[in-house]
Write an enzyme that holds these catalytic residues in place. Structure first.
Site: not given
Lengths: 571, 571
Positions: A428-430, A435
């Site tokens: 999650y969050e990319g 990243q």
């Protein structure tokens, strides 16, 4: 064993490794005196180890559930959350004018580390609110700040991020949620959002949803997306909760881990919302929240690594099994391979934690000084902190299971919970792949300038170390040189997909070398037989060499990835 | 996506990579003609993909449970087991005189791979029985062979291994279970055993427990341990089930994964048993079972890797998300990093599978020819096959989760189940740490002769490859040379703990290089643009370089591991 907040470890890293003194020397963060830092670390540590950590197993065994459309949280979570809110811990770095402490984000980062070690699923709640506070501070109209910020900062209300839809995950631009103007300055938001962490709870107060949706005249893709504040209850002018908004939790996901954190499918049916930031500029506003959250998620991984490490170490120091060639404690800690596993966890944890705190320091310095170099440093370190922090969490949790032997897969010991809970942080969050792509593309759009500046610093320290700790300084210097060459090679690749083909191993290699740098810095500040020097020696001799294989893989190019046709990918 | 048995892949590896033709050329295995092999692969594949694979989710969602002292298995498992037994699949390699097929263990290994991919938890049941058959064949008195072997081989009865006790895990010699002579040739076995996989079930027939216990005159430690057959029901002379023995399942473990496989705590209360092999020589007899089981467990990891790979590939070829710089399928398979993940899974899977099948071929050749070189080869490859196979399973399952993105942690997709189910394989039958210690100590007690003989073979192939596939042959040759040097270094260490300190990374490096060797062999047998050459290139360029860091770590010595005192290991 109960979690013990590593307060002195944090202080050492802040003081001797990542340069917290620079932050305290700025006007903006003048209040972050050594005494204040000490008080924050001690009190936050006490909360996490005494109040939050005991809730961790409950979160797993008594998952959040949906009852008649309302989320019921795990036993003890409401009381735990109350303690977080009342301690003011949501607002460590929030602006003082709205009730926050106004302290550096570095201290928030330490808090996030400790609460993640104590209870990852509950700790995710204030992490999301922190991000929302930042986004509102930067982009919300004044009336919205006045209404929402004090209540979010006090923890009375909580915040969520609503990005993902079934067809729009990593590709946010594919979202279909719509917002229609109501004519009174508000909008009617309609759509379904998935993977909404803490989309509802029974802690009281409001649940404030930041929702990405498209206005009628919004272009397709990410450029036509706007950001809206859509609260669960429409606040009255005095801030009391008014009527319920037309939104609901449709279902909760049944997940591998993080059972204490309700992951909601949210349905918005013409729910009333207000624009945050400019129309069609929602992605930019959301990125304020996401960048913060990315560091925060990296730190979740680091906290989980610490929890898993302490848990495994306590087990190992208690478990007797087999004879060893060395005299020692009489427990399995005497076995060379058990030592190797535990020290790998500890050395990786130090490396990942230092990277994350260096990123936080850069964020604070950027805010305090406005200098582009600090901003670039923070931007460079964010994807590394996120991906390496979560990789470290996953690897440490797996190793913790292995240290437990057969007991590792028995759920009652709690070792397996760390591995299940931390798994999603790499996604999650990319995802960590995203990243890495961010690192080699956007964060190197400067021709690699920010990366090379950091490598210069690393080399300068390694040069200095050569005089005193030659056996440690040399390999780090060599590694930084290899990293420099690989960075130059990557930056020279005009075909972005060639960079992407090596992005993940490149990010891992960068983190490996950077970890060596911070270990070296820690070692240089103490006596030659000090514990940090011993750990640095372990890391540099055993883990640092991994960068060779990783850098080799990062420079292979993309041709081999597409050589096999999809139909040849089946056996 | 349903599992597809990779029959042609197995045939290619058998024919072109691991030299199955040598096995078929022996008198003992003359029946293993190409036609027979083809029939076995095809039929076993059909069973696994059509009958067994559809049970896999049931095993997770409807775990085995204990009801009134009796184990109730997951929905469909009894029918699935019946199909395995009726097909004769338990006894592929069992002696023909007792009803087995008498075929090479290599074919059993292929079967174990496929059934593990299809349903790891159910597949563990016949794996245990196979091991028991081997142990009885080698050590049981004649009357016991006559009574037990035909029924185990037909699958009418099943077998278990009872080694572990709470205080005696890796250190089997610490066990406390006792056996007292009854005076009639039988013994009364008393004690508690834990982690007994498939200790009971509702498939009918008998459950035959091989139990390690100490006779009254048994010395302390491993030298005083004897092995007993302790059946759930005492068989009548005609083989019908007689009265229940005084043993019971006390409880089932609540595990991270493998929910379909009941993991029992067994209580033996003066249960009637009979000696298998000589008194006090139980460990030797058990090792017959364990060595077989170690290869089998490695293959469980490999099967799980295949299951996870096929599952992730199917998802990736279906999921649309984001634009890529390349034209392709329009699915996420077009993304460089998704390709990298999938090809890593596939290339590792090929390497691990080839190592396991080479180990099986060596076992068969050892049996068929009695040559010490083959025996040594099998002994050398067993710990590598076990540890690398299970590491591959774990890594592939984790990568499979990552390929799924957010869906990966949602249990309904099934991706997470692979990672939970496979986790224990790195622990049971000797943790991977124990395997590595076995490799560097016992398996190199020959001064490294067996290892160097294998390295010679690898170098010869690499030399040959240099002429035709220079870009592939060179790096493999260099890697084998580094492996040779590290092997020499390890063997020269008289302090065993120095070897142990590098054992795990050394084993991983050995497997990495050996994997390169088998990829090279596969590539050399086809056209230069063939799919196996493309996959070999991916492996050799990207994954093989990992051996550099691993070998460096394997030669650090043990001093750094003991430098930090236990009290310094806390933060």
């Amino acid at each position: 064993m109960p979690y013990q907040a590593p307060v002195s470890e944090f202080r050492y890293i802040l003081d001797h490794v990542v340069g917290m003194d620079q932050v305290a020397a700025t006007e903006r963060f003048a209040e972050a005196t050594p005494e204040t830092v000490e008080a924050i670390l001690t009190e936050a540590g006490r909360l996490c180890q005494d109040v939050i950590a005991p809730l961790n197993r409950n979160g797993d065994l008594d998952p959040a559930r949906l009852e008649n459309g309302v989320v019921r949280t795990s036993k003890g979570f409401a009381e735990g959350y109350k303690a977080i809110a009342e301690g003011g811990w949501v607002g460590i770095s929030a602006p003082a004018e709205f009730g926050g402490m106004g302290l550096p984000h570095t201290l928030t980062t330490v808090f996030n580390d400790m609460i993640s070690a104590a209870c990852l699923s509950l700790g995710l709640n204030p992490l999301l609110t922190q991000g929302q506070i930042e986004a509102l501070e930067a982009h919300a109209p004044d009336w919205m700040k006045q209404m929402y910020l004090p209540r979010l900062i006090s923890g009375e209300w909580t915040g969520t991020m609503n990005l993902t839809e079934p067809q729009a995950g990593s590709d946010v631009g594919a979202l279909r949620s719509k917002a229609e103007p109501n004519g009174d300055g508000s909008y009617a938001v309609t759509g379904q959002k998935i993977y909404i962490s803490w989309g509802d709870h029974d802690f009281g107060g409001n649940v404030c949803h930041l929702v990405l949706a498209r206005l009628p005249d919004g272009a397709p893709g990410t450029r036509g997306i706007s950001l809206f504040m859509v609260p669960k209850y429409l606040p009255n002018e005095d801030g009391s909760l008014g009527e319920a908004n037309t939104l609901k939790v449709v279902s909760l996901e049944h997940k591998l881990g993080l059972h204490g954190s309700p992951t909601c499918v949210m349905q918005f049916d013409g729910a009333k919302g207000w624009l945050v930031g400019e129309a069609h500029k929602g992605m930019a506003a959301m990125f304020t929240m996401m960048n913060n959250a990315r560091l925060g998620v990296g730190v979740q991984g680091i906290g989980a690594a610490d929890g898993a490490y302490q848990h495994a170490l306590a087990y190992a120091l208690d478990r007797k099994q087999g004879k060893t060639p060395v005299e020692g404690t009489g427990t399995i800690v005497d076995h060379a391979d058990v030592r190797r596993m535990l020290l790998t966890m500890k050395a990786d944890l130090f490396a990942a934690r230092s990277i994350a705190l260096a990123c936080a320091v850069a964020l604070d310095m950027s805010k305090a000084t406005g200098e582009a170099e600090w901003e670039a440093r923070a931007a460079l370190l964010t994807p590394i902190a996120k991906a390496f922090g979560t990789e470290t969490g996953m690897r440490a949790a797996e190793t913790g299971v292995q240290v437990h032997g057969g007991m590792g897969v028995i759920e009652e010991t709690g070792a397996a919970q760390y591995s299940r809970d931390v798994r999603v942080t790499a996604i999650y969050e990319g995802t960590n792949g995203i990243q890495a792509m961010d690192l080699v593309a956007r964060k190197m759009a400067d021709g690699g300038e920010a990366a090379q500046a950091l490598i210069d610093e690393m080399q300068a320290v390694a040069e200095e170390a050569r005089a005193r700790n030659g056996d440690l300084g040399d390999p780090v210097w060599q590694a930084t040189e290899s990293l420099r060459e690989a960075t130059e090679w990557l930056v020279a690749q005009k075909d972005l997909n060639v960079r992407f083909a090596g992005a993940v191993p490149f990010l891992s290699a960068f983190a490996r070398v950077l970890g060596g740098h911070y270990h070296l810095k820690a070692a240089m500040e103490e006596a030659e037989d000090g514990p940090r020097t011993k750990l640095a020696r372990f890391y540099i001799n055993r883990l640092l060499p991994e960068h060779v294989g990783l850098l080799a893989q990062s420079m292979v190019g993309s041709t081999d990835l597409y050589a096999l046709r999809p139909e040849e990918m089946y056996a």
